[in-house]
Design a protein around this motif. Structure first.
Motif, short mmCIF file in Angstrom:
data_model
loop_
_atom_site.label_atom_id
_atom_site.label_comp_id
_atom_site.label_asym_id
_atom_site.label_seq_id
_atom_site.Cartn_x
_atom_site.Cartn_y
_atom_site.Cartn_z
N LEU A 65 -3.23 20.68 40.31
CA LEU A 65 -3.52 19.84 41.47
C LEU A 65 -2.30 18.98 41.79
CD1 LEU A 65 -7.18 18.67 40.70
CD2 LEU A 65 -6.42 20.46 42.28
N ARG A 66 -1.81 19.13 43.03
CA ARG A 66 -0.65 18.37 43.50
C ARG A 66 -0.95 17.81 44.87
NH1 ARG A 66 4.39 22.36 43.03
NH2 ARG A 66 4.77 21.21 44.96
N ALA A 67 -0.53 16.58 45.11
CA ALA A 67 -0.83 15.91 46.38
C ALA A 67 -0.28 16.66 47.58
CB ALA A 67 -0.28 14.48 46.35
N ASP A 68 0.85 17.37 47.41
CA ASP A 68 1.46 18.06 48.56
C ASP A 68 0.85 19.44 48.78
OD1 ASP A 68 2.50 19.24 46.28
OD2 ASP A 68 4.56 19.35 47.04
N ALA B 29 -7.46 22.76 47.90
CA ALA B 29 -6.22 22.58 47.15
C ALA B 29 -5.71 23.93 46.69
CB ALA B 29 -6.47 21.68 45.94
N MET C 43 -7.14 16.28 37.53
CA MET C 43 -6.70 15.34 38.56
C MET C 43 -5.96 14.16 37.92
SD MET C 43 -6.73 14.54 41.86
CE MET C 43 -8.09 15.41 42.64
N THR D 104 -2.24 11.92 42.15
CA THR D 104 -2.88 12.83 43.10
C THR D 104 -4.21 12.25 43.58
OG1 THR D 104 -1.83 14.70 41.99
CG2 THR D 104 -3.66 15.19 43.45
N ARG D 105 -4.96 11.64 42.66
CA ARG D 105 -6.24 11.01 43.05
C ARG D 105 -5.99 9.92 44.10
NH1 ARG D 105 -8.47 9.86 38.25
NH2 ARG D 105 -9.84 11.69 38.45
#
Length: 612
Positions: free
Chosen positions: A284-287, A278, A247, A251-252
Motif C-alpha cells: 500500500l502506497r499513497a501514490d 489501491a 497500512m 499512507t493512512r
C-alpha cells in the motif's frame, strides 16, 4: 434529539437501527411488505405499517407509501438504512418537503456523488486522485469500445448509478466487450433505471480500501479510519476488516485526508464512505491509491469501524440529524485493536452460490462474536430480497486474534435446511494469503475450488452423529442384529452412506434425525428407509429453474441449434442474474420460458435433444 423514527428498510439493518434508537429512548416505526409480515424487525419496533406486496418495487421502493406511513404514525424522522431508497436524492427531498427529518446527507450531496462519472469529475476538481478511465456523455457502444481499446485491457465497465457490485463487468479482451456492455447495461437498467456506464482501467493487483467519514451541520468533518474490503466474490464484499493490513501511518494519513477532502467538496452531512482502489503490487502506497466512488449512506460493514473506535455510528447519525455537532473531534478518535466482519448469506456454495430459500428450522450462530441479524429460528427466507441473513463480527487485540475468533464463530454455525456460505467463509479465513494479509480482490476468483467447503462431514463427526441415532429402546423401526454391528446405512442429506458404529447395537428409530455441524457446514443424518430415497433427477437435457425467480431474457427459440455452454435463459432472483446454459450440443426441443414470466424452483424451462 429526535423522539420518533420510521425505518424505511427491513431485515438486519432495520433491527440494528432499532437497537440504538431504543437505547436512546426513541420510539420506532417499522414498515413491512407481505413477505415480512412476521419479520423480526416488525416485532421489535414499537409500531409497524404494512406498505405493499412482497416485491421491493411494490413496497420498500415506493417512497410515497413510506412517507404516508411516517405521517400516519406521527414519526418525526425517516432513516433509510442501506440499499433500497437510501441513496435516492428525490426520495430524500420528498421526505424533507413533507416536513420530516431525513437521517442522511442533503439531497444535493447525494446527487453530487450518486453518479460515478460526475462524482469523479468533482473529485478531480477537488484535487482527489481518481482511477484512469472514460467519463464521457457519449454512450454509444462504438465510443465506449473505442475508449476501452484506448485505455487498454483489462477494463471495468461500471454503471454510473451502480452500487453493491451490480452493473459491473470486467472485460479482458476487445472481443468480450460488446456482450459485457449489453449485460452490464441490462442489469443497470433493472437495478437503477439508468443504463449509462463509465470505463475504468482494471487494476491487476487491486485492494479495496474505504474510509468512513462523518459530517455535521456545523461544518465539521472527520474520518473514523479505513476498512479493507478486498475479499470479494463477483464484486460483492465477503469479509471486511479494520484497519487495513499493511497500512502504514503515512499512507493512512494520506488516504484519510483525501477522504475528508472529498466529503468537504460536497458539503457532506451524516455518515458516508469514500471508496478507494489501491494498486497493491508493491504494497500500500499513497501514490497508488485512487478514488472510486462515495457511498452516501451507512455501509453494511460499519460494525468493524464501531468495534475499533468504540463509537455507535447509528447514534452519530441520529445526533447529527437532530442538528447536534459530531460527538467526537478528530483528535479524540483512535484505533483500538482489530475487527473483522463476515457476511453470512443464504446461498449454496456447492451449487454455484445459488440463493437458498425456505424456513430456518435451525439457526444458531453461538454467542462468541457479535451477530447483527434480521432473522431468527423459524423465520422464512424469501426469494424477494438480498440473501444476506446475518453479519458475524469479531474483535481482537491484533489481526490474528480477530481472524481466529471470527473463524471459530463461523465454524460452529448451525443453519438448516436453508444452506449458507458459512463453510466457505471459514475456508476463506484460513487461506494462507488471507492469513498473511496479502490479499487482493481477485483472491476468491483465482482460488476457486480451493475455497469450497467440504461436501461431507468427517468420519469422526458421522460416527458421533450415527451413535446419537442408535438407541437401546426397541421401539418402532428396525432392530440391529443381536450381535454388535460395526456399520449401518444412513441417509446423509438424502444420499445413502455407510457409517462405522464402533460395535454399538440397538434400535434405529425410523423418523428421527440429527444435524451434523462442522467447519461451518450443516448436514442432516437420518436412519435408512427405502421410502426415503430421493427421486431421480430430471430427464437428460432438461434445464430446470434452480430457484423461484423472474425470467429476464430468453436467448433461444424452439428448434434452434445450440452448443455446449451456450446461454439459453437468464433468471433474476434475490437481486442477482443467473444464466442457464446448454449442457451439450443439440437442438432446443421444448421451450417453456417466457421473458418476464415468474417461475418456481424445478420448473422445466428448456429441453435440449442431442444431435442425431
Amino acid at each position: 434529539m429526535i423522539e420518533s423514527l420510521l425505518i424505511a428498510n427491513r431485515g438486519e439493518i432495520a433491527c440494528r437501527i432499532i437497537r440504538t434508537a431504543r437505547a436512546l429512548g426513541i420510539r420506532t416505526v417499522a414498515v413491512y411488505s407481505d413477505a415480512d409480515a412476521n419479520a423480526l424487525h416488525v416485532r421489535q419496533a414499537d409500531e409497524a405499517v404494512h406498505i405493499g406486496a412482497s416485491p421491493a418495487r411494490e413496497s420498500y421502493l415506493v417512497g410515497d407509501r413510506i412517507i404516508a406511513a411516517a405521517k400516519q404514525t406521527g414519526a418525526e424522522a425517516i432513516h433509510p438504512g442501506y440499499g433500497f431508497l437510501s441513496e435516492n436524492a428525490d426520495f430524500a427531498q420528498a421526505v424533507l418537503d413533507a416536513g420530516l427529518i431525513w437521517v442522511g446527507p442533503n439531497p444535493d450531496s447525494i446527487r453530487a456523488m450518486g453518479l460515478k462519472d460526475a462524482a469523479k469529475q468533482r473529485m478531480i476538481a477537488a484535487g482527489v486522485p481518481v482511477t484512469p478511465g472514460y467519463l464521457g456523455e457519449d454512450q454509444s457502444p462504438e465510443r465506449l469500445k473505442d475508449e476501452a481499446d484506448s485505455i487498454g485491457y483489462p477494463v471495468l465497465i461500471k454503471a454510473v448509478a451502480g452500487g453493491g457490485g451490480k452493473g459491473m463487468r470486467r472485460v479482458d479482451t476487445a472481443a468480450e466487450f460488446a456482450d459485457a456492455l449489453v449485460s452490464c447495461q441490462r442489469e443497470a437498467a433493472s437495478s437503477f433505471g439508468n443504463t449509462d456506464v463509465l470505463i475504468e482501467k482494471y487494476i491487476l493487483s487491486p485492494r479495496h480500501i474505504e474510509v468512513q467519514v462523518f459530517g455535521d451541520s456545523h461544518g465539521n468533518v472527520v474520518h473514523l479510519f479505513e476498512r479493507d474490503c478486498s475479499l470479494q466474490r463477483r464484486h460483492q464484499k465477503v469479509i471486511e476488516e479494520a484497519p487495513a493490513p499493511g497500512m502504514d501511518e503515512a499512507t493512512r494519513e494520506a488516504i484519510c485526508a483525501a477522504a475528508v477532502k472529498a466529503a468537504k467538496a460536497v458539503d457532506y452531512i451524516g455518515a458516508g464512505t469514500i471508496e478507494f482502489i489501491a494498486d497493491a503490487s508493491e504494497g500500500l502506497r499513497a501514490d497508488r491509491i485512487w478514488f472510486m466512488e462515495m457511498n452516501t449512506r451507512l455501509q453494511v460493514e460499519h460494525p468493524v469501524t464501531e468495534e475499533i473506535t468504540g463509537q455507535d455510528l447509528v447514534e452519530w447519525q441520529l445526533r447529527v440529524a437532530s442538528s447536534e455537532p459530531l460527538p467526537k473531534r478528530q483528535d479524540e478518535l483512535a484505533i483500538d485493536g482489530w475487527a473483522m466482519e463476515a457476511r453470512l448469506y443464504a446461498e449454496d456454495p456447492a451449487k454455484g452460490f445459488l440463493p437458498s430459500i425456505g424456513t430456518l428450522e435451525r439457526f444458531d450462530l453461538g454467542a462468541t462474536a457479535r451477530v447483527d441479524t434480521g432473522v431468527e429460528q423459524d423465520a422464512e427466507i424469501s426469494p424477494f430480497y438480498d440473501p444476506m441473513i446475518a453479519k458475524v463480527i469479531a474483535w481482537g487485540e491484533d489481526r490474528e486474534t480477530a481472524r481466529e475468533a471470527l473463524a471459530d464463530a463461523l465454524d460452529g454455525a448451525v443453519v438448516w435446511p436453508v444452506r449458507s456460505n458459512a463453510g466457505f467463509l471459514v475456508e476463506a479465513l484460513d487461506h494462507p494469503d488471507f492469513v498473511a494479509g496479502t490479499l487482493d480482490t481477485g483472491l476468491i476468483a483465482r482460488e476457486g475450488d480451493a475455497l469450497m467447503p467440504p461436501t461431507h462431514p468427517t468420519e469422526e463427526a458421522l460416527a458421533e452423529a450415527a451413535g446419537a441415532l442408535v438407541c437401546a429402546d426397541p421401539i418402532a423401526g428396525f432392530r440391529l442384529n443381536a450381535a454388535p454391528r460395526r456399520s449401518a446405512t444412513f441417509l446423509l442429506d438424502g444420499e445413502p452412506v455407510e457409517v462405522e458404529l464402533d460395535g454399538q447395537a440397538g434400535t434405529m428409530p425410523p423418523f428421527e434425525d440429527v444435524l451434523i455441524s462442522e467447519a461451518g457446514q450443516t448436514w442432516q443424518l437420518k436412519p435408512w428407509r427405502a421410502s426415503g430415497v430421493a427421486a431421480g433427477a430430471a430427464a437428460d437435457g432438461a434445464i430446470l429453474s434452480p430457484m423461484p425467480g423472474r425470467i429476464i431474457a430468453v436467448d433461444v427459440a424452439a428448434g434452434d441449434a445450440v452448443t455446449k455452454g451456450q446461454k439459453l435463459v437468464t433468471l433474476e432472483a434475490m437481486k442477482m442474474e443467473h444464466s442457464l446454459t446448454a449442457p451439450f450440443d443439440g437442438i432446443v426441443a421444448d421451450l417453456n420460458a417466457i421473458e418476464g414470466g415468474q417461475v418456481t424452483e424445478g420448473t422445466m424451462l428448456v429441453r435440449i435433444e442431442k444431435d442425431s
